[in-house]
Design a protein around this motif. Structure first.
Motif, mmCIF file in Angstrom:
data_model
loop_
_atom_site.group_PDB
_atom_site.id
_atom_site.type_symbol
_atom_site.label_atom_id
_atom_site.label_comp_id
_atom_site.label_asym_id
_atom_site.label_seq_id
_atom_site.Cartn_x
_atom_site.Cartn_y
_atom_site.Cartn_z
ATOM 1 N N TYR A 1 0.865 -1.189 0.000
ATOM 2 C CA TYR A 1 0.000 0.000 0.000
ATOM 3 C C TYR A 1 0.896 1.232 0.000
ATOM 4 O O TYR A 1 1.602 1.475 0.967
ATOM 5 N N GLN B 1 -8.093 1.486 -1.213
ATOM 6 C CA GLN B 1 -9.134 1.866 -2.173
ATOM 7 C C GLN B 1 -10.065 0.677 -2.295
ATOM 8 O O GLN B 1 -9.746 -0.312 -2.960
ATOM 9 N N SER C 1 -6.653 -6.986 3.264
ATOM 10 C CA SER C 1 -5.808 -6.479 4.357
ATOM 11 C C SER C 1 -6.658 -5.714 5.374
ATOM 12 O O SER C 1 -6.434 -5.816 6.587
HETATM 13 C C1 LIG Z 1 3.549 -0.473 -5.008
HETATM 14 C C2 LIG Z 1 2.069 -0.677 -4.865
HETATM 15 C C3 LIG Z 1 1.334 0.200 -4.084
HETATM 16 C C4 LIG Z 1 -0.049 0.024 -3.904
HETATM 17 N N1 LIG Z 1 -0.725 0.912 -3.118
HETATM 18 C C5 LIG Z 1 -2.038 0.728 -2.885
HETATM 19 C C6 LIG Z 1 -2.739 1.623 -2.020
HETATM 20 O O1 LIG Z 1 -2.170 2.562 -1.453
HETATM 21 N N2 LIG Z 1 -4.062 1.393 -1.809
HETATM 22 C C7 LIG Z 1 -4.708 0.343 -2.395
HETATM 23 O O2 LIG Z 1 -5.906 0.183 -2.152
HETATM 24 N N3 LIG Z 1 -4.074 -0.516 -3.203
HETATM 25 C C8 LIG Z 1 -2.751 -0.361 -3.461
HETATM 26 N N4 LIG Z 1 -2.083 -1.236 -4.283
HETATM 27 C C9 LIG Z 1 -2.797 -2.402 -4.823
HETATM 28 C C10 LIG Z 1 -2.897 -3.510 -3.785
HETATM 29 O O3 LIG Z 1 -1.596 -3.955 -3.396
HETATM 30 C C11 LIG Z 1 -3.686 -4.706 -4.389
HETATM 31 O O4 LIG Z 1 -5.018 -4.315 -4.616
HETATM 32 C C12 LIG Z 1 -3.655 -5.946 -3.501
HETATM 33 O O5 LIG Z 1 -4.185 -7.047 -4.223
HETATM 34 C C13 LIG Z 1 -4.467 -5.789 -2.229
HETATM 35 O O6 LIG Z 1 -4.313 -6.972 -1.508
HETATM 36 P P1 LIG Z 1 -5.304 -7.446 -0.364
HETATM 37 O O7 LIG Z 1 -6.682 -7.560 -0.963
HETATM 38 O O8 LIG Z 1 -4.718 -8.780 0.026
HETATM 39 O O9 LIG Z 1 -5.235 -6.452 0.761
HETATM 40 C C14 LIG Z 1 -0.709 -1.065 -4.528
HETATM 41 C C15 LIG Z 1 0.030 -1.935 -5.341
HETATM 42 C C16 LIG Z 1 1.397 -1.748 -5.527
HETATM 43 C C17 LIG Z 1 2.190 -2.686 -6.397
#
Ligand SMILES: Cc1cc2nc3c(=O)[nH]c(=O)nc-3n(C[C@H](O)[C@H](O)[C@H](O)COP(=O)(O)O)c2cc1C
Length: 205
Positions: free
Chosen positions: A46, A64, A69
């Motif tokens: 994130y 978002q 998480s």
């Molecule tokens: C470098 C990087 C930064 C990210 N920052 C965000 C963020 O700030 N907020 C967000 O909602 N998703 C962000 N994402 C996308 C999430 O990592 C992605 O949706 C992830 O699948 C969420 O995993 P979860 O559902 O296990 O929490 C980012 C991805 C990358 C590669």
């Protein structure tokens, strides 16, 4: 006279790409590990992430949409932050993939899971710093009209900090030594911090 491009975000930015996350950049990465109530490990980056208080140390990441998480942090009250470095950049990126809820994202990214001392989520092996956190607030963000938006800020108090002693010099943490990576704009921009980026300036007395 400076020729400014002015825009009101609510009406569109008028550029090829939304510049916001290229301007508020580079951003530290919240590489967040959580665990579901039934024990499935989760790990995701994130970049809407920062520290918000020194004593007690409060850090937070903003999601978002209601992602795994956030749900795990809500359900268990815990998360772990791991420092993302150049050595683990590709693995960090791999953990951003959308995978089924029951997938172990440590295993998918080929990362070793190290047990934490005070919380249930594991730490990322090979990451030089990890913070064990207890959730303090989950805030649904609002727009200027006070309407709730689909964005959640998860804040937690750092209750345990692990620092690879190799990052310390006479008891002082060396920021660049770990080669931390930060997020720029666009779909793929990152910055790596090295000593070359360092300059010193003391506060006015
Ligand atoms: C470098 C990087 C930064 C990210 N920052 C965000 C963020 O700030 N907020 C967000 O909602 N998703 C962000 N994402 C996308 C999430 O990592 C992605 O949706 C992830 O699948 C969420 O995993 P979860 O559902 O296990 O929490 C980012 C991805 C990358 C590669």
């Amino acid at each position: 006279m400076t020729d400014f491009h002015f825009y009101e975000p609510a009406k569109g930015h008028g550029l090829k790409h939304n510049p916001l996350n290229a301007i508020v950049a580079p951003r530290p990465i919240g590489w967040v590990s959580t665990v579901s109530p039934d024990g499935v490990r989760n790990l995701a980056p994130y970049s809407f992430f920062n520290a918000f208080a020194y004593v007690p140390p409060l850090i937070g990441f903003s999601s978002q949409g209601w992602k795994d998480s956030v749900e795990n942090a809500r359900a268990t009250g815990e998360f772990v932050w791991n420092l993302a470095t150049r050595d683990q950049a590709e693995a960090m990126n791999a953990t951003s993939a959308t995978v089924p809820h029951d997938a172990d994202e440590f295993a998918l990214a080929g990362l070793e899971a190290l047990p934490s001392r005070l919380v249930r989520p594991d730490r990322v092996g090979g990451s030089p710093v990890q913070f064990e956190c207890k959730v303090t607030q989950i805030v649904q963000l609002e727009d200027k009209q006070g309407s709730a938006i689909a964005q959640w800020l998860v804040l937690g108090e750092v209750v345990g900090a692990h620092i690879d002693r190799a990052m310390l010099e006479d008891g002082v943490y060396q920021t660049a030594r770990a080669r931390p990576i930060l997020r720029g704009g666009g779909p793929a921009d990152y910055f790596e911090i090295t000593d070359a980026a360092l300059f010193k300036m003391s506060r006015p007395a």
